[in-house]
Design a protein around this motif. Structure first.
Motif, PDB file in Angstrom:
ATOM      1  N   ILE A   1      -7.214  12.423  -5.357  1.00 10.46           N
ATOM      2  CA  ILE A   1      -7.515  12.572  -3.930  1.00 10.46           C
ATOM      3  C   ILE A   1      -8.916  12.027  -3.661  1.00 10.46           C
ATOM      4  N   VAL A   2      -9.037  11.225  -2.610  1.00  8.53           N
ATOM      5  CA  VAL A   2     -10.347  10.737  -2.176  1.00  8.53           C
ATOM      6  C   VAL A   2     -10.542  11.125  -0.709  1.00  8.53           C
ATOM      7  N   SER A   3     -11.719  11.543  -0.379  1.00  8.05           N
ATOM      8  CA  SER A   3     -12.016  11.933   1.003  1.00  8.05           C
ATOM      9  C   SER A   3     -13.338  11.309   1.423  1.00  8.05           C
ATOM     10  N   GLY A   4     -13.549  11.199   2.730  1.00  3.46           N
ATOM     11  CA  GLY A   4     -14.794  10.628   3.260  1.00  3.46           C
ATOM     12  C   GLY A   4     -14.841  10.796   4.777  1.00  3.46           C
ATOM     13  N   THR A   5     -15.936  10.361   5.333  1.00  2.00           N
ATOM     14  CA  THR A   5     -16.120  10.419   6.792  1.00  2.00           C
ATOM     15  C   THR A   5     -16.088   9.005   7.347  1.00  2.00           C
ATOM     16  N   ALA A   6     -15.154   8.757   8.276  1.00  2.00           N
ATOM     17  CA  ALA A   6     -15.042   7.441   8.908  1.00  2.00           C
ATOM     18  C   ALA A   6     -15.972   7.376  10.117  1.00  2.00           C
ATOM     19  N   LEU A   7     -16.749   6.305  10.198  1.00  2.00           N
ATOM     20  CA  LEU A   7     -17.674   6.100  11.314  1.00  2.00           C
ATOM     21  C   LEU A   7     -17.134   5.000  12.210  1.00  2.00           C
ATOM     22  N   TYR A   8     -16.930   5.351  13.463  1.00  3.23           N
ATOM     23  CA  TYR A   8     -16.474   4.369  14.454  1.00  3.23           C
ATOM     24  C   TYR A   8     -17.689   3.952  15.266  1.00  3.23           C
ATOM     25  N   THR A   9     -18.094   2.697  15.127  1.00  2.89           N
ATOM     26  CA  THR A   9     -19.365   2.227  15.701  1.00  2.89           C
ATOM     27  C   THR A   9     -19.148   0.997  16.563  1.00  2.89           C
ATOM     28  N   ASP A  10     -20.291   0.403  16.989  1.00  3.04           N
ATOM     29  CA  ASP A  10     -20.217  -0.818  17.792  1.00  3.04           C
ATOM     30  C   ASP A  10     -19.942  -2.046  16.929  1.00  3.04           C
ATOM     31  N   HIS A  11     -19.899  -1.846  15.593  1.00  7.85           N
ATOM     32  CA  HIS A  11     -19.558  -2.953  14.682  1.00  7.85           C
ATOM     33  C   HIS A  11     -18.051  -2.955  14.467  1.00  7.85           C
ATOM     34  N   ARG A  12     -17.426  -4.060  14.783  1.00 10.37           N
ATOM     35  CA  ARG A  12     -15.994  -4.180  14.580  1.00 10.37           C
ATOM     36  C   ARG A  12     -15.745  -4.927  13.273  1.00 10.37           C
TER      37      ARG A  12
ATOM     38  N   THR B   1      -8.686  10.975   4.449  1.00  9.17           N
ATOM     39  CA  THR B   1      -8.333  11.195   3.035  1.00  9.17           C
ATOM     40  C   THR B   1      -7.285  10.185   2.584  1.00  9.17           C
ATOM     41  N   GLY B   2      -7.159  10.073   1.299  1.00 12.98           N
ATOM     42  CA  GLY B   2      -6.110   9.262   0.685  1.00 12.98           C
ATOM     43  C   GLY B   2      -5.757   9.887  -0.650  1.00 12.98           C
ATOM     44  N   LYS B   3      -4.512   9.916  -0.987  1.00  9.99           N
ATOM     45  CA  LYS B   3      -4.127  10.527  -2.263  1.00  9.99           C
ATOM     46  C   LYS B   3      -2.966   9.773  -2.875  1.00  9.99           C
ATOM     47  N   VAL B   4      -2.879   9.896  -4.206  1.00  5.83           N
ATOM     48  CA  VAL B   4      -1.829   9.220  -4.953  1.00  5.83           C
ATOM     49  C   VAL B   4      -1.528  10.055  -6.200  1.00  5.83           C
ATOM     50  N   VAL B   5      -0.286  10.025  -6.624  1.00  4.60           N
ATOM     51  CA  VAL B   5       0.123  10.714  -7.849  1.00  4.60           C
ATOM     52  C   VAL B   5       0.407   9.662  -8.909  1.00  4.60           C
ATOM     53  N   ILE B   6      -0.221   9.804 -10.077  1.00  4.60           N
ATOM     54  CA  ILE B   6       0.009   8.870 -11.174  1.00  4.60           C
ATOM     55  C   ILE B   6       0.736   9.597 -12.299  1.00  4.60           C
ATOM     56  N   ALA B   7       1.634   8.889 -12.957  1.00  3.78           N
ATOM     57  CA  ALA B   7       2.417   9.463 -14.050  1.00  3.78           C
ATOM     58  C   ALA B   7       1.856   9.003 -15.388  1.00  3.78           C
ATOM     59  N   GLU B   8       2.276   9.678 -16.433  1.00  2.00           N
ATOM     60  CA  GLU B   8       1.803   9.386 -17.780  1.00  2.00           C
ATOM     61  C   GLU B   8       2.309   8.044 -18.263  1.00  2.00           C
ATOM     62  N   ASP B   9       1.414   7.235 -18.805  1.00  7.61           N
ATOM     63  CA  ASP B   9       1.770   5.999 -19.482  1.00  7.61           C
ATOM     64  C   ASP B   9       1.924   6.339 -20.958  1.00  7.61           C
ATOM     65  N   ARG B  10       3.130   6.223 -21.473  1.00  6.00           N
ATOM     66  CA  ARG B  10       3.411   6.673 -22.836  1.00  6.00           C
ATOM     67  C   ARG B  10       2.524   5.973 -23.870  1.00  6.00           C
ATOM     68  N   PHE B  11       2.350   4.672 -23.719  1.00  6.95           N
ATOM     69  CA  PHE B  11       1.542   3.946 -24.694  1.00  6.95           C
ATOM     70  C   PHE B  11       0.081   4.376 -24.608  1.00  6.95           C
ATOM     71  N   ARG B  12      -0.448   4.468 -23.377  1.00  3.44           N
ATOM     72  CA  ARG B  12      -1.841   4.889 -23.219  1.00  3.44           C
ATOM     73  C   ARG B  12      -2.024   6.330 -23.726  1.00  3.44           C
ATOM     74  N   ASN B  13      -1.011   7.158 -23.515  1.00  4.36           N
ATOM     75  CA  ASN B  13      -1.108   8.540 -23.967  1.00  4.36           C
ATOM     76  C   ASN B  13      -1.168   8.609 -25.495  1.00  4.36           C
ATOM     77  N   LEU B  14      -0.341   7.807 -26.176  1.00  2.00           N
ATOM     78  CA  LEU B  14      -0.379   7.755 -27.629  1.00  2.00           C
ATOM     79  C   LEU B  14      -1.736   7.262 -28.114  1.00  2.00           C
ATOM     80  N   LEU B  15      -2.243   6.201 -27.465  1.00  2.00           N
ATOM     81  CA  LEU B  15      -3.543   5.655 -27.841  1.00  2.00           C
ATOM     82  C   LEU B  15      -4.649   6.682 -27.630  1.00  2.00           C
ATOM     83  N   ALA B  16      -4.567   7.436 -26.546  1.00  2.00           N
ATOM     84  CA  ALA B  16      -5.586   8.451 -26.272  1.00  2.00           C
ATOM     85  C   ALA B  16      -5.552   9.558 -27.321  1.00  2.00           C
ATOM     86  N   ARG B  17      -4.341   9.941 -27.765  1.00  2.00           N
ATOM     87  CA  ARG B  17      -4.239  10.978 -28.789  1.00  2.00           C
ATOM     88  C   ARG B  17      -4.852  10.513 -30.111  1.00  2.00           C
TER      89      ARG B  17
END
Length: 453
Positions: A135-146, A64-80
């Motif tokens: 959040i992003v999740s997935g299955t990691a495959l460990y194979t003969d390919h390096r 898994t991998g996760k990140v928290v993003i905060a509000e961009d004031r300008f983008r928020n105004l534009l979205a409104r």
């Protein structure tokens, strides 16, 4: 109008700062992402769940991998703005894609040594206002390919849904559409408000507003409820010939003196006139004082107090529609009395009200002496003309002085001697039995702002 222009300039500066700081932060983050992605080994990313048939599988692991993003004031105004006028929320699409890339970067780091990552799934959760966890999740495959080398991450959708328009162009486009819609609604509703304000009878007006201020309007105050100065002001209004009051003659006027040093007066619904102590301290004659009261009566004749209030309601409703909350409406309803006293009327409404002050002074005294004296004093306090005068709702006081004197000349209205305010107040006190004639003979002085009950 200065109260609108100056905050508007400040708001524009804040929007500019939000735009510039946001773009700098975007640039720094994007460069960091590209650098870190290029350092990772080349891995095959797939949103499907099938294991490739050309590999020899050694092991698998959930990553898994996760990140928290905060509000961009300008983008928020534009979205409104975009929510209000309609269209794609491209301002937030770029932020979400960047959050996906950051989450993918952390997922790939956690899948070190894996040649493939399959079953990639994205999910997001709102943590609080303005913060979202991706959040992003997935299955990691460990194979003969390096895996060897590195290259920037390619998300499953490869960012094909992202608008490449410059944010400033997007902002101008959305703002223009928003302003056109608001102008259309405001203009149409303004015509409706103007019509309705003239259709509402005085009786209906009093009935409506007595529900909001029952102590002042519904249960009309008697002489015992008022101060001596307030009784004098009410008596002064009642001494005006009814024929000179116009439609306002239907009101049962009441006056409240507000302890405020600002020279101001206001007409509230139901015939309630507010007069600041600062205005009473400014005037020196009864003629001046009646000119101010006559001006406020003129606003009643033009139904200006209802028109101004109606337009404020429309503005608040538009704000509530844009921000999708009733908090603005709740705040407005709670503070409506102050809002009414702060209402700015248009130049034409102010000048029409000045006309009524001329008519009322002429009817009361047989001349219009001192009709512009208060505005002369206000002009000296305000200073000379400036560029802001062209944006102001009220004409400059000196312009009103010149216009009042011109109207008096054009109508051949005489200028007479004024009535001293303290003497007029003392006459009222003696006439109503508040003080004996002997008190005046003893040289005692009685002032509107210092006399106690």
């Amino acid at each position: 109008m200065e109260e609108v222009i100056l905050p508007g300039i400040l708001l524009t500066i804040l929007i500019g700062i939000a735009y510039l700081t946001g773009r700098v932060a975007d640039g720094v983050h994007d460069r960091a992402l590209k650098r870190d992605e290029s350092l990772l080994p080349r891995q095959v990313l797939d949103s499907g769940s099938n294991i490739p048939g050309d590999i020899k599988l050694h092991d698998t692991a959930m990553v898994t991998g996760k990140v928290v993003i905060a509000e961009d004031r300008f983008r928020n105004l534009l979205a409104r703005l975009r929510i209000f006028v309609g269209g794609r929320l491209s301002a937030h699409e770029a932020s979400i894609t960047r959050a996906k890339r950051e989450a993918m970067l952390r997922l790939r780091t956690n899948a070190k040594g894996a040649s493939h990552i399959i079953g990639i799934r994205f999910d997001s959760t709102q943590l609080s206002r303005g913060m979202i966890e991706m959040i992003v999740s997935g299955t990691a495959l460990y194979t003969d390919h390096r895996p060897k080398g590195g290259f920037p991450s390619a998300l499953p959708d490869d960012g094909v849904n992202i608008s490449h328009r410059n944010l400033l162009i997007e902002f101008l486009s959305a703002s223009t559409a928003f302003l056109l819609i608001c102008w259309g609604i405001y203009a149409a509703s303004g015509l409706l408000v103007e019509w309705a304000s003239h259709e509402i009878s005085v009786e209906d007006e009093v009935a409506i507003w007595s529900q909001l201020e029952p102590e002042l309007i519904n249960h009309h105050r008697t002489a015992d409820d008022r101060s001596l100065a307030e009784n004098y002001l009410v008596d002064l209004i009642n001494s005006i010939p009814k024929t000179a009051l116009g439609p306002a003659a239907a009101y049962d006027f009441d006056v409240v003196i507000v302890p405020d040093p600002t020279p101001n007066a206001a007409a509230l619904p139901g015939g309630l006139i507010l007069v600041h102590t600062g205005m009473i301290d400014l005037v020196e004659s009864e003629n001046e004082l009646l000119s101010i009261l006559g001006h406020e009566i003129g606003h009643y004749n033009g139904r200006d107090h209802l028109e101004g209030l109606g337009r404020e309601v429309v503005g608040v409703a538009l704000s509530a529609m844009m921000f999708q909350t009733d908090a603005v409406l709740t705040t407005w309803i709670a503070g409506w009395p102050k809002l009414l006293t702060d209402l700015d009327y248009s130049r034409s409404q102010e000048l029409d009200a000045d006309n009524w002050s001329l008519k009322i002074l002429m009817a009361k005294y047989g001349h219009v002496g001192e009709v512009a004296r208060t505005f002369e004093k206000l002009g000296n306090m305000q200073g000379g003309h400036s560029v802001m005068d062209y944006l102001a709702t009220h004409p400059h006081p000196q312009d009103r002085v010149d216009r009042l004197y011109k109207m008096a000349r054009d109508q051949n209205l005489p200028m007479g001697e004024p009535v001293d305010l303290e003497e007029a107040f003392e006459d009222f006190l003696v006439r109503t039995g508040e003080i004996p004639e002997s008190a005046r003979e003893e040289g005692r002085k009685f002032s509107l702002t210092t006399t106690k009950d």
